[in-house]
Design a protein around this motif. Sequence first.
Motif, short mmCIF file in Angstrom:
data_model
loop_
_atom_site.label_atom_id
_atom_site.label_comp_id
_atom_site.label_asym_id
_atom_site.label_seq_id
_atom_site.Cartn_x
_atom_site.Cartn_y
_atom_site.Cartn_z
N THR A 8 5.53 -2.40 0.97
CA THR A 8 4.59 -3.23 1.72
C THR A 8 3.80 -2.35 2.69
OG1 THR A 8 6.03 -5.16 1.60
CG2 THR A 8 4.33 -5.19 3.29
N LYS A 10 1.53 -2.04 5.88
CA LYS A 10 1.26 -2.81 7.10
C LYS A 10 0.31 -2.03 7.99
CE LYS A 10 5.66 -5.33 7.20
NZ LYS A 10 6.89 -5.66 7.99
N HIS A 11 -0.76 -2.71 8.42
CA HIS A 11 -1.76 -2.14 9.31
C HIS A 11 -1.81 -2.99 10.57
CE1 HIS A 11 -5.70 -0.93 10.88
NE2 HIS A 11 -5.57 0.16 10.13
N LYS A 13 -4.19 -3.98 12.39
CA LYS A 13 -5.28 -4.93 12.52
C LYS A 13 -5.64 -5.62 11.20
CE LYS A 13 -7.36 -2.38 16.39
NZ LYS A 13 -8.59 -1.73 16.89
N LYS A 14 -4.92 -5.32 10.14
CA LYS A 14 -5.24 -5.88 8.83
C LYS A 14 -4.02 -6.60 8.25
CE LYS A 14 -9.41 -4.06 8.64
NZ LYS A 14 -10.63 -4.89 8.62
N PRO A 15 -4.24 -7.55 7.35
CA PRO A 15 -3.09 -8.22 6.70
C PRO A 15 -2.27 -7.22 5.88
CG PRO A 15 -5.15 -9.42 6.33
CD PRO A 15 -5.54 -8.09 6.90
N SER A 16 -1.00 -7.47 5.79
CA SER A 16 -0.15 -6.60 4.98
C SER A 16 -0.32 -6.94 3.50
CB SER A 16 1.32 -6.78 5.37
OG SER A 16 1.75 -8.11 5.14
N CYS A 17 -0.02 -6.00 2.65
CA CYS A 17 -0.10 -6.22 1.21
C CYS A 17 0.97 -5.39 0.51
CB CYS A 17 -1.48 -5.90 0.66
SG CYS A 17 -2.07 -4.25 1.07
N THR A 18 1.34 -5.79 -0.68
CA THR A 18 2.42 -5.14 -1.42
C THR A 18 1.87 -4.39 -2.62
OG1 THR A 18 3.98 -6.86 -0.75
CG2 THR A 18 4.59 -5.53 -2.65
#
Length: 218
Positions: A8, A10-11, A13-18
């Motif tokens: 995953t 994780k940033h 200021k940005k949404p997390s993504c997998t």
Amino acid sequence: MKVYMTWTYKHAKKPSCTFQSDYLSGRDALIICEDLEKTGRAHQIEFYDERETVWNKKELTKLLTEIKEEPQDIAVYFDGGYMKDERLAGLGVIIYYSQNNVAYRRRQNKRMEQLISSNEAEYAAFYESLCILEEMGVHHQTCTFKGDSHVVLQQLSGEWPCFDDLFNSWLDRIEEKMNKLGIHPIYEPISRKENKEADALASQALEGTSINSVMKLD
């Protein structure tokens, strides 16, 4: 050992993504894992082998250390011969593998009594190959199994149904042994000509000649 990775991203200021990788060697996957960890943005890194068993970094590192000295690149040839009147079966198994970057060939046969058909002899030969792999210390490896009994291989792969109770009992034994060893099988039907070495071993077993040898290959 082949695995694929998921992690995953994780940033702040940005949404997390997998993300999910392609299949990699276990060693390469760990190198990539360490590189991702340096970014500080990769989390929940997991590894999945070809049987969909999940490992974390610590577990995979330990496993690769354990299997480092074990046989790799395994190809198994098997064949079963049968004499109906005598109810005798001859099993032939040849295993090609590498260990510490050296190629080897193991040849082994076995004579069995009280089997009822040539198909059962083929199942018995396949099961015998798993017993030999277990004796060699093989586990959590991808192994290619080659034989000229297309019926047996197709039933093992699940492509063809099996309605015979006896053969289903062999399938259950084979599946249990596979699961115990963590072996991911690849089934490759071949011609009788391509399987002549294993066939010769099975014939020698029927004649009463026992063979168990390991040879280093050039």
